[in-house]
Write an enzyme that holds these catalytic residues in place. Structure first.
Site, short mmCIF file in Angstrom:
data_model
loop_
_atom_site.label_atom_id
_atom_site.label_comp_id
_atom_site.label_asym_id
_atom_site.label_seq_id
_atom_site.Cartn_x
_atom_site.Cartn_y
_atom_site.Cartn_z
N ASN A 9 -1.12 27.11 44.23
CA ASN A 9 -1.01 26.21 43.08
C ASN A 9 -2.22 26.47 42.18
O ASN A 9 -3.33 26.08 42.51
CB ASN A 9 -1.01 24.76 43.59
N LYS A 11 -2.88 25.27 39.39
CA LYS A 11 -3.27 24.08 38.60
C LYS A 11 -3.54 24.46 37.15
O LYS A 11 -2.89 25.35 36.61
CB LYS A 11 -4.47 23.37 39.24
N HIS A 97 2.73 16.03 43.38
CA HIS A 97 1.36 16.39 43.76
C HIS A 97 0.46 15.16 43.56
O HIS A 97 0.65 14.39 42.63
CB HIS A 97 0.87 17.56 42.91
N GLU A 99 -2.34 14.84 42.32
CA GLU A 99 -2.96 14.75 40.99
C GLU A 99 -1.98 14.15 39.98
O GLU A 99 -2.38 13.41 39.07
CB GLU A 99 -3.47 16.14 40.56
N GLU A 169 -0.61 16.75 52.24
CA GLU A 169 -1.89 17.03 51.59
C GLU A 169 -2.73 15.76 51.58
O GLU A 169 -2.58 14.91 50.69
CB GLU A 169 -1.66 17.48 50.14
N GLY A 175 -9.50 20.03 47.18
CA GLY A 175 -10.57 20.49 46.29
C GLY A 175 -11.95 19.99 46.69
O GLY A 175 -12.89 20.06 45.91
N SER A 215 -8.01 22.31 50.86
CA SER A 215 -9.12 23.23 51.14
C SER A 215 -8.76 24.32 52.16
O SER A 215 -9.58 24.64 53.03
CB SER A 215 -10.35 22.43 51.58
C1 PEP Z 1 -3.71 21.40 46.16
O1 PEP Z 1 -4.07 21.00 45.07
O2 PEP Z 1 -2.49 21.39 46.45
C2 PEP Z 1 -4.72 21.86 47.09
C3 PEP Z 1 -4.41 21.92 48.34
O3 PEP Z 1 -5.95 22.19 46.55
P1 PEP Z 1 -7.20 22.84 47.34
O4 PEP Z 1 -6.66 23.98 48.17
O5 PEP Z 1 -8.11 23.32 46.26
O6 PEP Z 1 -7.79 21.77 48.19
#
Ligand code: PEP
Length: 253
Positions: A9, A11, A97, A99, A169, A175, A215
């Site tokens: 992703n 973003k 998601h 976000e 998630e 992040g 992460s």
């Molecule tokens: C995400 O936004 O779906 C995600 C898992 O981000 P990150 O890998 O940066 O934690």
């Protein structure tokens, strides 16, 4: 047997030229036949060109979108319809998601409508669910995820459920550099599979793919993928660099 999926992703990163550069690098690094499925979800602005590179190189890397609006067309300024994504040969669409939910106030009702629109247009949703740190510390992680699944999946029937990928998630791991322990990730992905079994039957639960996201890096992918109910990863930061993402996608090699 579930084919693992490693999805990136991107973003709101990469302008069009950078996106084309990244996908070209990925195509050359991941060009050989892979045991996993790989997908990239660039920003809307580079979907056409990334799609063109994928098409021309005849790679198995699939294209995904980060969002969609649940209508075919109309007066929805700033939004993108499932038909527009389909025309660009998009396969996956990330829905719900954290976000989108947290920053843009997307409700479970909206997430459910988006899932409906994605499936009705023969696209494949990656539904994200997960708890905040406060919910985890308050012992509410499981009830939060169960509730999200009940609300978001309410319109899906048994025939549709396995066209869906679910990504667990934990919001506190996105992040932040903090990964859930493989055991915590396994506990939640197994709870998700049990809920699918309860709602749709054992066969659907065996078939559906459940990813972990938060992460994920080349250094932790192997231990996460060793968990029984984790069928892949949704990768944010770790997908923005071709070497890092290809190392994640080639975790077993
Ligand atoms: C995400 O936004 O779906 C995600 C898992 O981000 P990150 O890998 O940066 O934690």
């Amino acid at each position: 047997m579930r084919t693992p999926l490693i999805a990136g992703n991107w973003k709101m990163h990469k302008d069009n030229a950078e996106a084309v550069e990244l996908i070209e690098e990925l195509v050359s690094l991941l060009g050989k036949p892979l045991e996993v499925e790989v997908a990239v979800c660039p920003p809307f602005t580079s979907l056409p060109d990334v799609s063109g590179v994928l098409e021309k190189s005849r790679t198995s890397i699939r294209l995904g979108a980060q969002n969609v609006y649940p209508a075919a067309e109309g007066a929805f300024t700033g939004e993108i319809s499932p038909l527009m994504l389909k025309a660009l040969k998009v396969h996956y669409v990330i829905v719900g998601h954290s976000e989108r939910r947290e920053i843009f106030g997307e409700s479970d009702e909206m997430v459910s409508d988006k899932l409906r629109a994605v499936l009705d247009n023969r696209l494949f949703p990656i539904l994200c669910v997960g708890e905040t740190l406060q919910e985890r510390e308050g012992g509410e992680a499981e009830s939060k995820v169960r509730r999200q699944l009940s609300d978001d999946l309410k319109s899906l029937d048994k025939e549709e459920i396995t066209n869906l990928v679910i990504a667990y998630e934990p919001i506190w791991a996105i992040g932040t550099g903090k990964t859930a322990t493989p055991r915590d990730a396994q506990d939640m992905t197994s709870l998700i599979r049990e809920k699918i079994a309860g709602d749709y039957g054992d066969e659907s639960a065996d078939e559906i793919r459940i990813l972990y996201g938060g992460s994920v890096k080349p250094d932790n992918i192997v231990e996460l993928m060793a968990m029984h109910d984790i069928d892949g990863a949704l990768v944010g930061g770790g997908s923005l660099d071709a070497i890092s993402f290809s190392r994640i996608a080639l975790y077993g090699t």
